[in-house]
Design a protein around this motif. Sequence first.
Motif, PDB file in Angstrom:
ATOM      1  N   SER A  10      -9.666  -3.332   0.215  1.00  0.00           N
ATOM      2  CA  SER A  10     -10.238  -2.442  -0.799  1.00  0.00           C
ATOM      3  C   SER A  10      -9.194  -1.403  -1.212  1.00  0.00           C
ATOM      4  CB  SER A  10     -11.489  -1.736  -0.256  1.00  0.00           C
ATOM      5  OG  SER A  10     -11.122  -0.713   0.623  1.00  0.00           O
ATOM      6  N   VAL A  11      -9.259  -0.977  -2.463  1.00  0.00           N
ATOM      7  CA  VAL A  11      -8.292   0.031  -2.903  1.00  0.00           C
ATOM      8  C   VAL A  11      -8.555   1.358  -2.194  1.00  0.00           C
ATOM      9  CG1 VAL A  11      -7.765  -1.017  -5.135  1.00  0.00           C
ATOM     10  CG2 VAL A  11      -9.570   0.666  -4.994  1.00  0.00           C
ATOM     11  N   GLN A  12      -9.797   1.538  -1.740  1.00  0.00           N
ATOM     12  CA  GLN A  12     -10.122   2.763  -1.006  1.00  0.00           C
ATOM     13  C   GLN A  12      -9.251   2.866   0.255  1.00  0.00           C
ATOM     14  OE1 GLN A  12     -11.825   5.141  -2.208  1.00  0.00           O
ATOM     15  NE2 GLN A  12     -11.700   6.431  -0.368  1.00  0.00           N
ATOM     16  N   GLU A  13      -9.111   1.745   0.939  1.00  0.00           N
ATOM     17  CA  GLU A  13      -8.294   1.722   2.164  1.00  0.00           C
ATOM     18  C   GLU A  13      -6.842   2.089   1.840  1.00  0.00           C
ATOM     19  OE1 GLU A  13      -8.732  -1.908   4.500  1.00  0.00           O
ATOM     20  OE2 GLU A  13      -6.740  -1.601   5.366  1.00  0.00           O
ATOM     21  N   ILE A  14      -6.343   1.554   0.743  1.00  0.00           N
ATOM     22  CA  ILE A  14      -4.959   1.839   0.327  1.00  0.00           C
ATOM     23  C   ILE A  14      -4.822   3.311  -0.058  1.00  0.00           C
ATOM     24  CG2 ILE A  14      -3.306   1.339  -1.555  1.00  0.00           C
ATOM     25  CD1 ILE A  14      -3.504  -0.885   0.567  1.00  0.00           C
ATOM     26  N   LYS A  15      -5.820   3.788  -0.781  1.00  0.00           N
ATOM     27  CA  LYS A  15      -5.772   5.175  -1.247  1.00  0.00           C
ATOM     28  C   LYS A  15      -5.766   6.133  -0.051  1.00  0.00           C
ATOM     29  CE  LYS A  15      -8.502   7.858  -4.441  1.00  0.00           C
ATOM     30  NZ  LYS A  15      -9.747   7.780  -5.201  1.00  0.00           N
ATOM     31  N   GLU A  16      -6.618   5.847   0.929  1.00  0.00           N
ATOM     32  CA  GLU A  16      -6.680   6.726   2.110  1.00  0.00           C
ATOM     33  C   GLU A  16      -5.338   6.789   2.828  1.00  0.00           C
ATOM     34  OE1 GLU A  16     -10.132   5.390   4.262  1.00  0.00           O
ATOM     35  OE2 GLU A  16     -11.435   6.213   2.680  1.00  0.00           O
ATOM     36  N   LYS A  17      -4.654   5.666   2.899  1.00  0.00           N
ATOM     37  CA  LYS A  17      -3.325   5.643   3.541  1.00  0.00           C
ATOM     38  C   LYS A  17      -2.338   6.489   2.746  1.00  0.00           C
ATOM     39  CE  LYS A  17      -3.281   1.416   6.183  1.00  0.00           C
ATOM     40  NZ  LYS A  17      -3.291  -0.008   5.921  1.00  0.00           N
ATOM     41  N   LEU A  18      -2.407   6.361   1.413  1.00  0.00           N
ATOM     42  CA  LEU A  18      -1.454   7.084   0.567  1.00  0.00           C
ATOM     43  C   LEU A  18      -1.681   8.591   0.623  1.00  0.00           C
ATOM     44  CD1 LEU A  18      -1.242   4.802  -2.620  1.00  0.00           C
ATOM     45  CD2 LEU A  18       0.528   5.177  -0.896  1.00  0.00           C
ATOM     46  N   ILE A  19      -2.970   8.968   0.672  1.00  0.00           N
ATOM     47  CA  ILE A  19      -3.310  10.395   0.672  1.00  0.00           C
ATOM     48  C   ILE A  19      -2.715  11.108   1.890  1.00  0.00           C
ATOM     49  CG2 ILE A  19      -5.292  11.959   1.045  1.00  0.00           C
ATOM     50  CD1 ILE A  19      -6.841  10.220  -0.975  1.00  0.00           C
ATOM     51  N   LYS A  20      -2.571  10.383   2.994  1.00  0.00           N
ATOM     52  CA  LYS A  20      -1.989  10.985   4.204  1.00  0.00           C
ATOM     53  C   LYS A  20      -0.520  11.348   3.988  1.00  0.00           C
ATOM     54  CE  LYS A  20      -5.083   8.931   7.519  1.00  0.00           C
ATOM     55  NZ  LYS A  20      -5.368   7.596   8.009  1.00  0.00           N
ATOM     56  N   LYS A  21       0.118  10.681   3.060  1.00  0.00           N
ATOM     57  CA  LYS A  21       1.555  10.872   2.872  1.00  0.00           C
ATOM     58  C   LYS A  21       1.926  11.603   1.582  1.00  0.00           C
ATOM     59  CE  LYS A  21       5.574   8.302   4.043  1.00  0.00           C
ATOM     60  NZ  LYS A  21       6.108   7.032   4.461  1.00  0.00           N
ATOM     61  N   TYR A  22       1.118  11.393   0.537  1.00  0.00           N
ATOM     62  CA  TYR A  22       1.458  11.960  -0.775  1.00  0.00           C
ATOM     63  C   TYR A  22       0.298  12.794  -1.305  1.00  0.00           C
ATOM     64  CZ  TYR A  22       4.843   8.066  -0.785  1.00  0.00           C
ATOM     65  OH  TYR A  22       5.828   7.174  -0.468  1.00  0.00           O
ATOM     66  N   LEU A  23       0.651  13.788  -2.127  1.00  0.00           N
ATOM     67  CA  LEU A  23      -0.396  14.556  -2.805  1.00  0.00           C
ATOM     68  C   LEU A  23      -0.681  13.857  -4.139  1.00  0.00           C
ATOM     69  CD1 LEU A  23      -2.158  17.130  -2.812  1.00  0.00           C
ATOM     70  CD2 LEU A  23      -0.290  18.268  -4.025  1.00  0.00           C
ATOM     71  N   LEU A  24      -1.862  13.255  -4.216  1.00  0.00           N
ATOM     72  CA  LEU A  24      -2.202  12.513  -5.436  1.00  0.00           C
ATOM     73  C   LEU A  24      -3.033  13.405  -6.357  1.00  0.00           C
ATOM     74  CD1 LEU A  24      -3.321   9.000  -4.008  1.00  0.00           C
ATOM     75  CD2 LEU A  24      -1.057   9.711  -4.734  1.00  0.00           C
ATOM     76  N   ASN A  25      -2.455  13.776  -7.477  1.00  0.00           N
ATOM     77  CA  ASN A  25      -3.184  14.606  -8.435  1.00  0.00           C
ATOM     78  C   ASN A  25      -3.898  13.729  -9.445  1.00  0.00           C
ATOM     79  OD1 ASN A  25      -2.120  17.129  -7.427  1.00  0.00           O
ATOM     80  ND2 ASN A  25      -0.160  16.446  -8.286  1.00  0.00           N
ATOM     81  N   SER A  26      -5.196  13.948  -9.576  1.00  0.00           N
ATOM     82  CA  SER A  26      -5.976  13.142 -10.508  1.00  0.00           C
ATOM     83  C   SER A  26      -5.575  13.499 -11.950  1.00  0.00           C
ATOM     84  CB  SER A  26      -7.452  13.455 -10.244  1.00  0.00           C
ATOM     85  OG  SER A  26      -8.209  12.960 -11.279  1.00  0.00           O
TER      86      SER A  26
END
Length: 337
Positions: free
Chosen positions: A209-225
């Motif tokens: 799921s993209v949610q799983e990928i997003k959660e991993k990325l959020i730990k490393k990068y600040l994702l601004n909507s």
Amino acid sequence: MNKLIDNFGREISYLRVSITDRCNYRCIYCQSEKKFEFIPHQEILRFEEIVEIVQEAVNLGITKVRITGGEPLVRKGVVDFIKKLREIKKLEDISLTTNGFFLSEYAEKLKDAGLNRVNISLDSLQEEKYKRITRGGSLEKVLKGIDSALKAGLLPIKINTVLIRGINDNEVEDFVKLTLLKRPLNIRFIEFMPSGEEVINEFENKFISVQEIKEKLIKKYLLNSIKISTANGPAKYFQIKGGEGTIGFITALSQHFCKTCNRIRLTSEGKLRPCLFSNKEVDIKQAIRNAKTDDKIIRSKIIRNNIEKAISIKPEGHKLNEKFSNRDSFKMSKIGG
Ligand code: SAM
């Protein structure tokens, strides 16, 4: 300005047109390795027929058209076809989805013909793996194609990456790094859908799921909507400070986006499909050809009635994540992804 509204109050403004079922690739999640049975030429809509249908669709309220396939750039005459579409007044946006293989030859010509932008499918940044996923594709050619599309100004460019567990999920960060460059590339991670043949038997193991990928990325990068101008579809976009690109997530399976679905599809063999995941369709080609007339008013009326009929049978939602039955009818290569 006319509006096409379906039975559930959704405004239908986006038409995806598959101009061919043929493709120079055999992506593992999309097509079988076995010999593909192509639709005979006479059963494929002629470009003039497609232009007629798009014209009527625009009269009814469609404002955006995406050209897809198969691989749209394998069909002869595609540049002149785009020119004809460009002549349709009130058609605001023409885009094209491609595997990018022929894009370096076509980008400039397509732009001159009036194409606004391209989506390019790219599932790996590693040459060998790319070859394996596409069964023989060339990463080098696609990267050149992306450069040519940037140069030609076919913007915004969206890169579609279908996530497959154990195959390319370890490359997510490499894709994200492409958004940190001084190049306006929009990387979109797409959930793998059960529409192919080969990996389908192991679908549950391969789905991520993209949610799983997003959660991993959020730990490393600040994702601004952020919002991007052409984002009328299901993707949600984010940006990492400093980069010109964006990251998009398309949750085709884990979250329905049916409530806001604004699209309808025209298959290469002339069927209007109000939902990718439903067998319901309207045979608009047969209706036009059966009429056996060149009378513009009669033809226009037939086309209009058939478009309205397709909109009237658009289902409220798909149940793809509940039941993976009748998969053959979901094949993207046939319907146009
Ligand atoms: N040949 C063009 C291309 O490669 O982009 C256009 C047609 S292709 C069917 C359109 C899109 O559908 C591609 O981005 C592809 O990755 C996507 N697609 C095909 N099968 C899929 C699947 N099983 N799950 C998710 N996306 C899929």
